[in-house]
Design a protein around this motif. Structure first.
Motif, PDB file in Angstrom:
ATOM      1  N   THR A 183      47.170  35.856  41.063  1.00 53.42           N
ATOM      2  CA  THR A 183      47.407  36.764  42.083  1.00 53.42           C
ATOM      3  C   THR A 183      46.288  36.732  43.098  1.00 53.42           C
ATOM      4  OG1 THR A 183      47.980  39.185  42.502  1.00 53.42           O
ATOM      5  CG2 THR A 183      46.401  38.731  40.780  1.00 53.42           C
ATOM      6  N   GLY A 187      46.178  42.018  44.473  1.00 53.46           N
ATOM      7  CA  GLY A 187      47.580  42.014  44.186  1.00 53.46           C
ATOM      8  C   GLY A 187      48.590  42.065  45.236  1.00 53.46           C
TER       9      GLY A 187
ATOM     10  N   THR B  67      39.614  43.362  36.672  1.00 56.91           N
ATOM     11  CA  THR B  67      40.679  43.639  36.017  1.00 56.91           C
ATOM     12  C   THR B  67      40.704  43.260  34.423  1.00 56.91           C
ATOM     13  OG1 THR B  67      41.881  41.708  36.844  1.00 56.91           O
ATOM     14  CG2 THR B  67      42.393  43.712  37.981  1.00 56.91           C
TER      15      THR B  67
END
Lengths: 218, 188
Positions: A183, A187, B67
């Motif tokens: 990504t 994102g 993340t």
């Protein structure tokens, strides 16, 4: 020091450049070893696809040929019961969350997964692992190409192209485990990112994840 | 997430400070991210971009790391932080349903913060009191046991009441200060 080393792959005597990785030596000599994540120019391979295993005489366990440097007198086998098992499992895991609507896939007929299946006699539709459906949201924001995460095998070749060939740094891996994706920062869509739409990622993709819109069927 | 008034400046100065104490090598990235998060409570996009600039790496690399590790959060902590336990016992006892109830009531998804920054919702691994399953932790210091969807409604009501009360006291003190200021003016 010699510039060349003599090795044996599947009973074939081969002269290989010293320092070269086994995978590329085999491929250059028309000996096929399945591989997805390896990039020739990359000094240290990700070795994340777990498909290029080989057996080397004198080594207790199979090794990934993309990280193994050739050595004088090395004796290599590309097939064995252990190898076939390892590759089959890695391949089936890759396919367990892969979008298998090949007929609509722009890479149909030119797909590395199809090639591996053919070469090693493996089935694309595996039954061992529970099939997981991935995100099907296609990012078609760029003018000429698009990205379909449901067809992505997370090999990272597009990231390499984006960094090293294009020198951009627009895409990368995010999240982890089964949620891993390729990504952009935060994102956002490719068009909103710093992507220059050079299309080198499309060229690098071994499957149909990054594809030219004009190649899209149906 | 919209930045609050003055937050932009705070982010910039924090990143600046962290960068000054960093070797600017890649191996220093995770400690730097930890320092930024401990100062700001989360990792705003702006902080990640500035850090990437400072270390001369793509911002998406930092996003990937942020993340990947559970310790980093991309959304600011809410005034009422709710952590729903997803340890084995809580999961078996319906933790997932509790989480969903919170998602519906707060109108956010797991890992997000409401736009007014009143609520944030996370899932955590075992909290250590499995006999009370399913367990919810509020603001790291308050533990709620046996949290059924009905109890979720109760907890949310408590939040609303607490918040309303706070607003009223705020208003009162404001009025009082105004009053005293006015009286002070009269006396002169």
């Amino acid at each position: 020091m010699n510039d060349y080393v003599n090795i044996t792959i599947d009973d074939r005597k081969i002269k290989a450049r010293a320092g070269e990785k086994l995978l590329w030596v085999a491929l250059d000599n028309d000996i096929y070893i399945p591989h997805l994540c390896a990039v020739r120019e990359k000094e240290r391979s990700n070795a994340s696809c777990r498909l290029c295993f080989v057996e080397i005489e004198g080594m207790a366990r199979p090794v990934t040929s993309c990280t193994q440097v050739v050595r004088e007198e090395m004796v290599v086998r590309t097939r064995s019961t252990r190898i076939d098992r390892l590759v089959k499992t890695a391949f089936e895991l890759l396919l367990s969350d892969h979008n298998l609507s090949c007929r609509e896939c722009p890479a149909n007929g030119n797909c590395e997964l199809q090639k591996i299946a053919k070469e090693r006699g493996l089935k694309l539709r595996q039954k061992r692992f529970k099939a997981i459906e991935r995100d099907h949201t296609v990012d078609d924001s760029p003018d000429e190409f698009a990205f379909d995460p449901s067809r992505c095998v997370l090999c990272g070749r597009c990231i390499w192209a984006d960094r090293e060939e294009a020198g951009v740094g627009a895409i990368g891996f995010a999240n982890r485990g089964i949620n891993s994706v390729i990504t952009t920062f935060e994102g956002v869509s490719l068009a909103e990112s710093i992507c220059t739409q050079c299309k080198l990622c499309v060229e690098a993709c071994p499957v149909g994840a990054f594809y030219y819109k004009k190649d899209k069927k149906a | 997430m919209q930045l609050l008034e003055g937050e932009r400046e705070l982010i910039l100065s924090t990143v600046e400070e962290v960068l000054q104490n960093s070797s600017r090598n890649r191996e220093d990235l995770i400690p730097s991210l930890q320092r930024v998060q401990s100062k700001l409570g989360y990792l705003p996009a702006l902080a990640m971009e500035k850090l990437a600039e400072g270390l001369d790496i793509p911002a998406v690399d930092i996003y990937g790391i942020a993340t990947f590790y559970n310790q980093f959060r991309l959304n600011p902590p809410g005034k009422y932080q709710v952590k729903v336990c997803m340890g084995t016992a809580c999961y078996m006892k319906g933790g997932e349903i509790t989480l969903e109830s919170f998602e519906r009531r707060m109108e956010i998804e797991e890992g997000e913060t409401s736009p007014d920054r009143l609520y944030s919702l996370e899932r955590v691994a075992c909290v250590g009191c499995c006999t009370l399953a399913p367990v919810v932790v509020v603001n790291d210091d308050h533990i709620e046991g046996y949290v059924t969807p009905t109890r979720v409604d109760g907890i949310m009501l408590e939040f609303e009441e607490a918040d309303q009360k706070e607003e009223e006291t705020e208003k009162e003190t404001e009025e009082e200060t105004k009053k005293t200021a006015a009286e002070g003016g009269k006396n002169k």
